[in-house]
Design a protein around this motif. Structure first.
Motif, short mmCIF file in Angstrom:
data_model
loop_
_atom_site.label_atom_id
_atom_site.label_comp_id
_atom_site.label_asym_id
_atom_site.label_seq_id
_atom_site.Cartn_x
_atom_site.Cartn_y
_atom_site.Cartn_z
N VAL A 1 44.15 -0.80 -3.84
CA VAL A 1 43.83 -1.51 -2.61
C VAL A 1 42.33 -1.76 -2.51
CG1 VAL A 1 43.83 -1.33 -0.09
CG2 VAL A 1 45.86 -0.64 -1.38
N GLU A 2 41.53 -0.74 -2.89
CA GLU A 2 40.06 -0.88 -2.82
C GLU A 2 39.58 -1.96 -3.79
OE1 GLU A 2 36.26 0.15 -1.33
OE2 GLU A 2 38.30 0.62 -0.65
N TRP A 3 40.12 -1.94 -5.02
CA TRP A 3 39.73 -2.97 -6.00
C TRP A 3 40.14 -4.35 -5.53
CZ3 TRP A 3 36.29 -3.03 -9.66
CH2 TRP A 3 35.92 -1.84 -10.29
N THR A 4 41.33 -4.46 -4.93
CA THR A 4 41.78 -5.76 -4.41
C THR A 4 40.87 -6.25 -3.30
OG1 THR A 4 44.08 -5.20 -4.96
CG2 THR A 4 43.72 -6.98 -3.38
N ARG A 5 40.46 -5.34 -2.42
CA ARG A 5 39.58 -5.72 -1.31
C ARG A 5 38.22 -6.19 -1.83
NH1 ARG A 5 35.90 -3.29 1.98
NH2 ARG A 5 36.06 -1.30 0.88
N TRP A 6 37.66 -5.46 -2.80
CA TRP A 6 36.37 -5.86 -3.37
C TRP A 6 36.50 -7.16 -4.15
CZ3 TRP A 6 31.64 -4.39 -2.27
CH2 TRP A 6 31.44 -3.15 -1.65
N GLY A 7 37.64 -7.34 -4.83
CA GLY A 7 37.85 -8.58 -5.57
C GLY A 7 37.89 -9.79 -4.65
N TYR B 1 31.74 -15.55 -4.17
CA TYR B 1 30.46 -15.56 -4.86
C TYR B 1 30.62 -15.86 -6.35
CZ TYR B 1 28.81 -13.25 -0.62
OH TYR B 1 28.51 -12.95 0.70
N LEU B 2 31.79 -15.52 -6.92
CA LEU B 2 31.98 -15.67 -8.36
C LEU B 2 32.64 -16.99 -8.76
CD1 LEU B 2 33.18 -12.07 -9.33
CD2 LEU B 2 30.99 -13.14 -9.89
N LEU B 3 33.58 -17.47 -7.94
CA LEU B 3 34.33 -18.66 -8.33
C LEU B 3 33.47 -19.93 -8.40
CD1 LEU B 3 37.77 -18.14 -6.54
CD2 LEU B 3 37.22 -17.90 -8.97
N PRO B 4 32.62 -20.23 -7.39
CA PRO B 4 31.82 -21.46 -7.49
C PRO B 4 30.92 -21.51 -8.72
CG PRO B 4 31.84 -20.67 -5.24
CD PRO B 4 32.47 -19.60 -6.06
N PRO B 5 30.13 -20.45 -9.03
CA PRO B 5 29.33 -20.53 -10.25
C PRO B 5 30.17 -20.57 -11.52
CG PRO B 5 29.15 -18.35 -9.27
CD PRO B 5 29.83 -19.22 -8.28
N LEU B 6 31.34 -19.91 -11.50
CA LEU B 6 32.21 -19.94 -12.68
C LEU B 6 32.72 -21.36 -12.93
CD1 LEU B 6 33.66 -18.38 -14.89
CD2 LEU B 6 35.54 -17.96 -13.27
N ILE B 7 33.13 -22.04 -11.87
CA ILE B 7 33.60 -23.42 -12.01
C ILE B 7 32.46 -24.32 -12.49
CG2 ILE B 7 34.47 -25.42 -10.73
CD1 ILE B 7 35.96 -23.44 -8.92
N LEU C 1 26.17 -10.79 -11.87
CA LEU C 1 26.85 -9.61 -11.33
C LEU C 1 25.92 -8.77 -10.46
CD1 LEU C 1 29.01 -8.48 -14.39
CD2 LEU C 1 29.74 -9.71 -12.34
N MET C 2 24.65 -8.68 -10.84
CA MET C 2 23.69 -7.93 -10.02
C MET C 2 23.52 -8.59 -8.65
SD MET C 2 20.74 -6.84 -12.79
CE MET C 2 19.72 -5.97 -11.59
N ASN C 3 23.43 -9.92 -8.64
CA ASN C 3 23.27 -10.62 -7.37
C ASN C 3 24.54 -10.56 -6.52
OD1 ASN C 3 20.64 -12.38 -6.78
ND2 ASN C 3 20.86 -12.16 -8.99
N VAL C 4 25.71 -10.60 -7.16
CA VAL C 4 26.96 -10.45 -6.42
C VAL C 4 27.04 -9.07 -5.79
CG1 VAL C 4 29.46 -10.30 -6.64
CG2 VAL C 4 28.23 -12.18 -7.73
N ALA C 5 26.65 -8.05 -6.54
CA ALA C 5 26.67 -6.69 -6.00
C ALA C 5 25.73 -6.57 -4.80
CB ALA C 5 26.27 -5.68 -7.09
N LEU C 6 24.55 -7.18 -4.89
CA LEU C 6 23.61 -7.15 -3.77
C LEU C 6 24.16 -7.91 -2.57
CD1 LEU C 6 20.21 -7.62 -5.64
CD2 LEU C 6 20.93 -5.61 -4.33
N TRP D 1 27.01 -13.66 8.89
CA TRP D 1 28.18 -14.15 9.62
C TRP D 1 28.83 -15.35 8.95
CZ3 TRP D 1 25.56 -14.02 15.10
CH2 TRP D 1 25.37 -12.67 15.46
N ALA D 2 28.02 -16.24 8.37
CA ALA D 2 28.56 -17.42 7.71
C ALA D 2 29.08 -17.03 6.35
CB ALA D 2 27.49 -18.50 7.58
N THR D 3 30.35 -17.29 6.09
CA THR D 3 30.93 -16.97 4.80
C THR D 3 30.67 -18.11 3.82
OG1 THR D 3 33.03 -17.94 5.48
CG2 THR D 3 32.76 -15.58 5.78
N PRO D 4 30.40 -17.80 2.53
CA PRO D 4 30.15 -18.84 1.55
C PRO D 4 31.41 -19.62 1.26
CG PRO D 4 30.30 -16.72 0.47
CD PRO D 4 30.35 -16.46 1.94
N GLY D 5 31.21 -20.87 0.84
CA GLY D 5 32.36 -21.68 0.46
C GLY D 5 32.46 -22.92 1.27
#
Length: 274
Positions: free
Chosen positions: A12-18, A24-30, A250-255, A270-274
């Motif tokens: 559950v914790e890994w799913t929540r963090w994912g 943060y990961l999908l836009p740069p990956l695309i 990954l360092m910036n995503v963690a931050l 408050w503003a979510t990315p995307g």
């Protein structure tokens, strides 16, 4: 029953963090995938030699065919960068606290900090190797030196940018300077510090790589890039650069995730990315 029961909260914790990291990961990956497709097509259409610019397919093959090697060297660079980031950030925050409370101290120390900052790191790196040897010490020192300045400047501004009404209220309650710092100045500075850390994290990787150019005996991605450049194996050189880029992302995503968790009360999260 202990194994499955204990594993469920972990999943559950890994799913929540994912889910939290996905925006943060999908836009740069695309964007990277699209860039790689354009790069591959351009190299093929223009018949560019691999000795000039290898296609992404060749880079990917070089990376995944020796993934263990690049992961090991990447971990070495990451360890140096994070150690330098921690030391540089800690020293910068301490100086920022002192300067924020004393304009005299700021006028005395800030010009020295600026002088150190504007000195080219490639001029200092050989000296650090001579002074500290070829082990991890000069690499960490260089990474710390290149990261402290943005944290220092943002820290000074953050510790001073407090709500005057809140400050007067705490003083009316006869709060001690320590209580004012912990309850007002430190929370007010956190958004500034996180903004600086996102810059400093990238700089720490740059500092680690530059240091590894001059102290190549201990490995790291900087040493790999230097060696592959001399051997004109550009596919492996770009594979090392890709590994470095992944670490930086990954360092910036963690931050960013830590910022959202610790600063959920601040309007910058408050503003979510995307």
């Amino acid at each position: 029953m202990t194994g499955p029961t204990g594993a469920a909260p972990l999943r559950v914790e890994w799913t929540r963090w994912g889910r939290a990291a996905a925006p943060y990961l999908l836009p740069p990956l695309i964007a990277l995938v699209l860039g790689a497709v354009i790069w591959e097509a351009w190299v093929e259409l223009n018949d560019v030699s691999e000795f000039v610019l290898p296609p992404p397919s060749a880079v990917a093959q070089a990376l995944f065919s020796d993934i263990g090697f690049f992961a090991q060297e990447g971990l070495r660079t990451f360890a140096v960068a994070t150690a330098g980031l921690a030391i540089g950030t800690g020293a910068a925050i301490l100086l920022a606290i002192l300067m924020a409370h004393s304009t005299t101290l700021e006028r005395a120390l800030l010009p020295i900090a600026i002088t150190v900052k504007v000195t080219p790191i490639v001029a200092l790196a050989p000296l650090f190797v001579i002074w500290f040897g070829f082990n991890w010490e000069p690499k960490v020192a260089i990474a710390a030196l290149i990261t402290y300045f943005p944290v220092l400047i943002n820290g000074i501004v953050g510790f001073r940018d407090v709500d005057p009404g809140a400050l007067d209220f705490l003083r009316s309650l006869r709060a001690s300077p320590r209580e004012i710092f912990l309850r007002l100045r430190w929370p007010s500075a956190l958004p500034y510090l996180f903004a600086a850390l996102k810059i400093a994290a990238t700089l720490s990787l740059i500092g680690a790589v530059v240091a590894e150019f001059f102290a190549a005996g201990q490995g790291g991605l900087g040493a790999v890039i230097d060696e592959e450049n001399r051997l004109v194996r550009l596919d492996r050189l770009f594979a090392a650069v890709v590994t470095l880029a992944v670490i930086g992302v990954l360092m910036n995503v963690a931050l960013a995730l830590a910022e959202r968790r610790l600063l959920s009360w601040h309007r910058s999260t408050w503003a979510t990315p995307g």
